[in-house]
Design a protein around this motif. Structure first.
Motif, PDB file in Angstrom:
ATOM      1  N   THR A   1      39.997   0.153  26.633  1.00  0.00           N
ATOM      2  CA  THR A   1      38.558  -0.108  26.636  1.00  0.00           C
ATOM      3  C   THR A   1      38.274  -1.605  26.703  1.00  0.00           C
ATOM      4  O   THR A   1      37.426  -2.061  27.487  1.00  0.00           O
ATOM      5  CB  THR A   1      37.902   0.481  25.378  1.00  0.00           C
ATOM      6  OG1 THR A   1      38.146   1.889  25.333  1.00  0.00           O
ATOM      7  CG2 THR A   1      36.401   0.230  25.377  1.00  0.00           C
TER       8      THR A   1
ATOM      9  N   LEU B   1      36.864  -4.644  30.012  1.00  0.00           N
ATOM     10  CA  LEU B   1      35.768  -5.602  29.848  1.00  0.00           C
ATOM     11  C   LEU B   1      36.239  -7.052  29.959  1.00  0.00           C
ATOM     12  O   LEU B   1      35.497  -7.968  29.605  1.00  0.00           O
ATOM     13  CB  LEU B   1      35.095  -5.387  28.484  1.00  0.00           C
ATOM     14  CG  LEU B   1      34.467  -4.009  28.254  1.00  0.00           C
ATOM     15  CD1 LEU B   1      33.989  -3.882  26.820  1.00  0.00           C
ATOM     16  CD2 LEU B   1      33.319  -3.778  29.227  1.00  0.00           C
TER      17      LEU B   1
ATOM     18  N   ASP C   1      34.004  -9.551  31.535  1.00  0.00           N
ATOM     19  CA  ASP C   1      32.720  -9.771  30.871  1.00  0.00           C
ATOM     20  C   ASP C   1      32.984 -10.130  29.411  1.00  0.00           C
ATOM     21  O   ASP C   1      32.921  -9.272  28.527  1.00  0.00           O
ATOM     22  CB  ASP C   1      31.862  -8.507  30.970  1.00  0.00           C
ATOM     23  CG  ASP C   1      30.420  -8.747  30.544  1.00  0.00           C
ATOM     24  OD1 ASP C   1      30.159  -9.755  29.863  1.00  0.00           O
ATOM     25  OD2 ASP C   1      29.551  -7.912  30.886  1.00  0.00           O
TER      26      ASP C   1
ATOM     27  N   GLN D   1      31.334 -11.547  27.050  1.00  0.00           N
ATOM     28  CA  GLN D   1      30.304 -11.254  26.066  1.00  0.00           C
ATOM     29  C   GLN D   1      30.337  -9.785  25.632  1.00  0.00           C
ATOM     30  O   GLN D   1      30.316  -9.476  24.441  1.00  0.00           O
ATOM     31  CB  GLN D   1      28.927 -11.593  26.621  1.00  0.00           C
ATOM     32  CG  GLN D   1      27.810 -11.416  25.595  1.00  0.00           C
ATOM     33  CD  GLN D   1      26.460 -11.870  26.129  1.00  0.00           C
ATOM     34  OE1 GLN D   1      26.344 -12.328  27.267  1.00  0.00           O
ATOM     35  NE2 GLN D   1      25.436 -11.767  25.307  1.00  0.00           N
ATOM     36  N   ARG D   2      30.419  -8.882  26.605  1.00  0.00           N
ATOM     37  CA  ARG D   2      30.487  -7.460  26.274  1.00  0.00           C
ATOM     38  C   ARG D   2      31.804  -7.125  25.576  1.00  0.00           C
ATOM     39  O   ARG D   2      31.857  -6.267  24.687  1.00  0.00           O
ATOM     40  CB  ARG D   2      30.359  -6.615  27.543  1.00  0.00           C
ATOM     41  CG  ARG D   2      28.959  -6.565  28.135  1.00  0.00           C
ATOM     42  CD  ARG D   2      28.915  -5.614  29.301  1.00  0.00           C
ATOM     43  NE  ARG D   2      29.260  -4.250  28.881  1.00  0.00           N
ATOM     44  CZ  ARG D   2      29.668  -3.308  29.718  1.00  0.00           C
ATOM     45  NH1 ARG D   2      29.829  -3.590  31.024  1.00  0.00           N
ATOM     46  NH2 ARG D   2      29.941  -2.095  29.281  1.00  0.00           N
ATOM     47  N   GLN D   3      32.866  -7.814  25.969  1.00  0.00           N
ATOM     48  CA  GLN D   3      34.165  -7.590  25.333  1.00  0.00           C
ATOM     49  C   GLN D   3      34.112  -7.984  23.852  1.00  0.00           C
ATOM     50  O   GLN D   3      34.623  -7.268  22.986  1.00  0.00           O
ATOM     51  CB  GLN D   3      35.246  -8.385  26.052  1.00  0.00           C
ATOM     52  CG  GLN D   3      36.667  -8.017  25.649  1.00  0.00           C
ATOM     53  CD  GLN D   3      37.698  -8.843  26.407  1.00  0.00           C
ATOM     54  OE1 GLN D   3      37.566 -10.056  26.528  1.00  0.00           O
ATOM     55  NE2 GLN D   3      38.713  -8.183  26.941  1.00  0.00           N
TER      56      GLN D   3
ATOM     57  N   GLN E   1      31.398  -8.117  21.989  1.00  0.00           N
ATOM     58  CA  GLN E   1      30.533  -7.149  21.316  1.00  0.00           C
ATOM     59  C   GLN E   1      31.281  -5.858  21.031  1.00  0.00           C
ATOM     60  O   GLN E   1      31.121  -5.255  19.962  1.00  0.00           O
ATOM     61  CB  GLN E   1      29.298  -6.877  22.173  1.00  0.00           C
ATOM     62  CG  GLN E   1      28.341  -8.059  22.276  1.00  0.00           C
ATOM     63  CD  GLN E   1      27.225  -7.816  23.278  1.00  0.00           C
ATOM     64  OE1 GLN E   1      27.260  -6.864  24.067  1.00  0.00           O
ATOM     65  NE2 GLN E   1      26.219  -8.681  23.260  1.00  0.00           N
ATOM     66  N   ALA E   2      32.104  -5.424  21.981  1.00  0.00           N
ATOM     67  CA  ALA E   2      32.879  -4.201  21.795  1.00  0.00           C
ATOM     68  C   ALA E   2      33.889  -4.374  20.666  1.00  0.00           C
ATOM     69  O   ALA E   2      34.069  -3.473  19.837  1.00  0.00           O
ATOM     70  CB  ALA E   2      33.603  -3.837  23.094  1.00  0.00           C
TER      71      ALA E   2
ATOM     72  N   LYS F   1      32.099  -4.273  17.318  1.00  0.00           N
ATOM     73  CA  LYS F   1      31.708  -2.903  16.985  1.00  0.00           C
ATOM     74  C   LYS F   1      32.916  -2.094  16.531  1.00  0.00           C
ATOM     75  O   LYS F   1      32.831  -1.305  15.584  1.00  0.00           O
ATOM     76  CB  LYS F   1      31.056  -2.229  18.194  1.00  0.00           C
ATOM     77  CG  LYS F   1      30.603  -0.798  17.921  1.00  0.00           C
ATOM     78  CD  LYS F   1      29.922  -0.183  19.126  1.00  0.00           C
ATOM     79  CE  LYS F   1      29.480   1.247  18.837  1.00  0.00           C
ATOM     80  NZ  LYS F   1      28.787   1.871  20.000  1.00  0.00           N
TER      81      LYS F   1
END
Length: 288
Positions: free
Chosen positions: A65, A69, A72, A74-76, A78-79, A82
């Motif tokens: 997962t 990412l 990216d 920023q999304r990585q 955030q993931a 989380k």
């Protein structure tokens, strides 16, 4: 060239991993008799199976997962954050359940022959709430392709475990050994989490808060449940006390999570919605 470099560091990491899982018994054997090593080994192996099951499961899901990412950041990031938040909730529950179940399970399954390993299993269980965060952090490091850093982190863990084993074995018995090793494992895993967070551009405090909130909640709920029923059910079998405590702990923890950490509660429920067929539909109906 990069592939061979990665293989080199992966091989070194595997060597460190072997010493992390096996080296403590070798060191303990230098200071303690074979009976102590055997009891420690028995208790450790019971908890290690939990680590392997959850650790392997996390790596198989988290690493791919996070790798998707990579383009990216920023999304990585955030993931990853989380994943730490959700994992902290789940592993806090696993930790308390393991502590509560260790005593009656070991006593009943082995008919009292391995009762001396119960303190070892319980102390090792206490570290699971933080120790199991380590594979989450290592998944992020792997997703970034930072194999040298991964080897360095595992090398640091290996050194910490061996030193803890030596100190615990030289200064005391089973309890001292288990406390020292479980403490080091928890500290090292927290360090791995923060280092991975720094690579993601995340501050240390948000990650510490994400981990310690559920840990403290689980600790309070678990302690209240166990000691409350230990007092109320004096004279009852340990399995009966543990069963009652587990039931009440689950209710208290969910209520506390819902009341004190509602965003975290919704986040965890959302994750379970993807894992359990029909759960998402039930949640939508409840919301409606």
């Amino acid at each position: 060239g990069s592939i061979f470099a990665a293989v080199k560091w992966i091989t070194i990491s595997s060597f460190f991993g072997a010493l992390i899982n096996q080296g403590d018994r070798l060191v303990i054997g230098w200071f303690q008799d074979t009976e102590t090593v055997g009891v420690y080994f028995f208790g450790f192996q019971l908890i290690l199976s939990t680590v392997v099951i959850f650790g392997a499961g996390m790596v198989s899901v988290y690493m791919p997962t996070l790798s998707k990412l990579t383009g990216d950041p920023q999304r990585q990031a955030q993931a990853y954050e989380k994943m730490v938040r959700v994992s902290a909730v789940v592993f806090s529950v696993v930790c308390v359940m393991a502590v509560l179940v260790s005593d009656p399970a070991i006593h009943l399954l082995w008919k009292g022959r391995w009762d001396s390993a119960i303190p070892v299993a319980q102390l090792m269980s206490l570290s699971l709430c933080v120790y199991l965060i380590g594979p989450v952090a290592m998944s992020f490091v792997e997703a970034l392709g930072r194999w040298k850093l991964r080897a360095a982190l595992m090398g640091a863990e290996m050194i910490g475990v061996l030193i803890a084993a030596a100190l615990g074995a030289s200064l005391g018995g089973l309890v001292a050994i288990a406390a020292a090793i479980s403490g080091v494992k928890a500290i090292v895993s927290l360090g791995q989490c923060l280092i991975a967070g720094r690579l993601a551009g995340l501050g240390a405090w948000p990650l510490i808060r994400a981990i310690m909130g559920p840990v403290l909640l689980a600790g309070v709920c678990g302690s209240a449940s166990y000691y409350g029923f230990a007092w109320l059910m004096q004279g009852y079998a340990s399995w009966a006390i543990a069963s009652a405590a587990l039931t009440v702990f689950g209710g208290l923890f969910l209520a506390g999570l819902f009341t004190l950490m509602r965003p975290r509660f919704d986040e965890v429920m959302g994750v379970f919605g993807h894992l359990i067929p029909g759960w998402a539909t039930v949640r939508k109906q409840q919301a409606g």
